[in-house]
Each structure stands twice: as C-alpha cells, then as structure tokens.
Design a protein around this motif. Sequence first.
Motif, mmCIF file in Angstrom:
data_model
loop_
_atom_site.group_PDB
_atom_site.id
_atom_site.type_symbol
_atom_site.label_atom_id
_atom_site.label_comp_id
_atom_site.label_asym_id
_atom_site.label_seq_id
_atom_site.Cartn_x
_atom_site.Cartn_y
_atom_site.Cartn_z
ATOM 1 N N ALA A 126 0.770 -1.148 0.019
ATOM 2 C CA ALA A 126 0.072 -0.081 -0.045
ATOM 3 C C ALA A 126 0.778 1.127 0.018
ATOM 4 O O ALA A 126 0.654 2.177 -0.667
ATOM 5 C CB ALA A 126 -0.914 0.090 1.333
ATOM 6 N N LEU A 134 -6.269 -2.474 -4.000
ATOM 7 C CA LEU A 134 -5.423 -2.652 -2.761
ATOM 8 C C LEU A 134 -6.601 -3.491 -1.979
ATOM 9 O O LEU A 134 -6.369 -4.644 -1.152
ATOM 10 C CB LEU A 134 -4.991 -1.810 -2.113
ATOM 11 N N LEU A 190 -4.235 -1.318 5.322
ATOM 12 C CA LEU A 190 -4.587 -0.408 4.111
ATOM 13 C C LEU A 190 -4.751 0.930 4.302
ATOM 14 O O LEU A 190 -4.613 1.864 3.563
ATOM 15 C CB LEU A 190 -6.122 -1.046 3.556
ATOM 16 N N TYR A 212 -2.322 3.726 2.840
ATOM 17 C CA TYR A 212 -2.345 4.067 1.745
ATOM 18 C C TYR A 212 -2.908 5.687 1.631
ATOM 19 O O TYR A 212 -1.988 6.504 0.970
ATOM 20 C CB TYR A 212 -3.318 3.467 0.568
#
Length: 508
Positions: free
Chosen positions: A241, A312, A338, A341
């Motif tokens: 990410a 992702l 995540l 990101y």
Amino acid sequence: MNAAQPLDRLPFEPAHLRWRNRYTSMGLPFAHRQPGQALPNPRWVAVSDAASADLGWPTDWWQHPGALDAFSAGTPWPGMDTAATVYSGHQFGVWAGQLGDGRALLLGEVETPDGARELQLKGSGMTPYSRRADGRAVLRSSIREFLCSEAMHALGIPTTRALALTASDLPVRRERAETAAVVTRVAPSFVRFGHFEHFCHHVRDGDYTALRRLADFVIDHHYPACREAAQPVAAMLAEVARRTAGLLADWQAVGFCHGVMNTDNLSILGLTIDYGPFGFLDGFDPMHVCNHSDEQGRYAYARQPQVAYWNLRALAQALVPLIDGDKEQIGAVLSDALSVYPDTFTRQLGQRMRAKLGLATEQDGDQTLIDDLMRLMARHQTDYTLTWRLLADHRIGAVGPVAPEPVRDLFLDGEGFDAWIVRYDERLRAEGSMDAERRARMQAVNPRYILRNHLAETAIRLAEAGDYSEVQRLHRALSRPFDEQPEHAAYAELPPAWASSLEISCSS
C-alpha cells in the motif's frame, strides 16, 4: 543497428551469466514451462543502453551471436528457464477469472550489481493462458511500451524496464493487419495483485497452500523485513500500500494516465507495469480518459488514486485466508494495513506538487494555492507539462500584464492567471525564495520531455515503414527528460492539432 560482430571482439559471454529461476522452480500451478515461438527473420529495433548498464551488461551485448534469436523468443541462452505464469483479476471492476501470461514468457532471473532481476519476453507466442488469442504483440504497442518504460525510469518513477525491442514481418491481425514484435522487459518481479487473487479464488476444499507459498515467496525474496512482524502477510500488504501510494503520487504529479488499472496490472512491488493504453496529459483535463476502450471513464486521470485503493482492497480480500484471528480481528488487521495508503498518498502528492512549484518549505495555504492553479489549468485546458516547466522561469516581482511571462500565454484568461501569480509571488517572498535556485529545483522535477502520443505515433508510422531511427532518437531524448537538449527542442512543443484525434485502446 549493425549485424552481429565476431565473437572475439566481444567480452560478453552469455554462458557466464549467473541465472536463478526462483519463481519458475516452484513449478505448477505457479508457472508452466514452455519454449517461445520464435519470430521469423527478426531484426533489432532498439536497445536500451541504460537498462543494459543496470544489468551489468556491456552496451554491445546485443551483437553477440544468438542474442537476436534469444530475445525474439527463439533459442534461449544457457540458464534461461522459459515459463508463463498464471494469475486472475478484476478488469474494469468486474471479476474476470483466470488470466495469466497470455503472450509473455519469464526467462528467469539474472544476477546484477543491484540484485536479481527477472527478464520477460512480451509477444513470445501462445501459452496455456492465451484465451484463444495469438500470443503476439504488435510493433505499434511494443514501441510504445519500450519507449515509455525507459522514459518513466528516466523520470524517476518506479517501473518495469525495457531492455530491447525486436521486430519481424510476421503478420498479426488486430483492428488492421500489423506485424509482430517482442519486447524484453526487466523487473525485480512481475508478480501482480492478480497472482494473489488467483490462488485465493481457485482453491479446492479450502486448501490455501498455494496462496501461502506465493505469499512466503514474495515476503522472503522482496519484503524480508515483514517476516519479523506479528502478521507478516498484513505487514506485506501495508508495504505494498505504501509503495502503491508513492507510485500514484508520481503518476498524478507528472500527468501520467495508465489507462487499464485492473488488479492484474498492478505490481506487488509498486512498479508501473503493463504499458497498454497509457498517455501523458496534453491539455489538462482531470477527467481525461486515455483508453478508448474505457467507455465509462473508470480509469480517468483524477480517478486513478481511488482506483488504486479499490485494487488494494481487492488484494486485501485475497489475503484474508492467510491472516490469523476471527473475522473481526482479520478485518481490523487488514483495515489497519490499508490505512497506510490514503495518508501516504496525500502526503507524498503534496510534497511532489510543492516541489513542482519550487516551494522549499511547507506552509498553510499551499494546498489551496496548488488547487487554484490546477483549476485554472483545467478551465483553460493548458498544457500540463509546459505549464509547470515554464513556471520555473518566473521571476519574483514580474507579475501582471506589464511583465508578461511565457507561461501566461498558455492561459486564455490572462487576468485569472495574473491574480494567481501575485499570490504565488507573495508565497515565494514569504520563504525568501531565490529565482536561480528555485528555477534549478523546478527544472529538476518538471520534465521538458515526455512521451506524448503524437511523438510515439510519428515514430510508429516510420517504424512500420521500416525506419527505426525515430524510435531510437526519441528514446535518446526521453532518457534525459529534465535537460534542455536544443537538438530535440521540437519534442517539447505544443502538440499539433491532429494529436487530439489519436485513439489508444486495449489493443494498442
């Protein structure tokens, strides 16, 4: 290019190369070993000296007897282990099932001064994953990939590389009759998000052994620091990410549109991969769609960052079977990974855009200044690359119509630009900016030369007529994108009117 020279004049010997074939050695179901389908009567189109040097190869390696055949999908060099890999993916947001290397063969890994690099032939013929296609690449798309791979590297953007390009008179049918070509691509790994999706979704009796082996392979060989984490697979996802966020910040800052951001076209290492219907912005339009096949505009320039995050999330879903804990714990672990990101993308894009403006410090109001300039650019469709490049020539105090600058001429609304440049001027004064120093910094991040579609099209038309000199000349210019290069000044001009009629599709 010249014909092969006598072996005794060449210090390079393929038999002495150190090859590893770590991915191929895992065998089925990961890789299907097979030979390529050689191009008949191949010829060299172009070779990248920069990519050659990074491999530790001499610039004349391609003159070695057998090189042309080997890199046109013919007889492999000693140590090469040709194979096609399988993956799946979401295409335009829809699950497409099994895909795989339908026209590519992994040659293996060669040891380089910077570690192992995989070499892959694109256009090498049919594989078990060709899905009724011919397994070939056409000269048109191959030229685009060769040029853009190396151009992106010169811009400092993570990417697969292009070592060489060969061509043949072998007929290939797309929208029209064309001829075949083979690109040799180079990367630390060609594993994509779609590899993980494949081994998550294609299982029997809940056996995720292959998915685990793939994750272990990627962690051990490419993300070894993640092995020490409490949840190594989640740590890998967080690092993917982070890299993907940096890549998208690079794309947005330079005005690059990928065009087909399917999950099978995103690299697990955060590299730009699969140059098909790509394009650099000419006139700035945030909703520009470079892929004629993208009728819904899913992969428009402004949507790319969100699409990357969507992809992702699809990767995270594929990793669920490898995360320890109950459903709620797994969700929390993946959500945390995540979350890297959006924060990374926002921060890194801000850094890149401030650098494009030549700002040496971060101050309140910078984002508004950037956003207002881009709104002006969008309103007047000003050329994206030229606007930033010419802005480097701004001199503090030279504002308004009484002191016009070349960049002002790009805006139809001169008064709107004048109002903005006064604010920019004030911002520069606030940090004690010096014209000459700022100009040098801005020219180091705002390219003068990009691979505009009309430049690629001109090179393609000449190459299809048998003249490869423009491919090679354009390649040389793009290898130094930030330099002035007076001899190549025509490449930096506004695109001609006919450029707007060019259409790039998934077959390009």
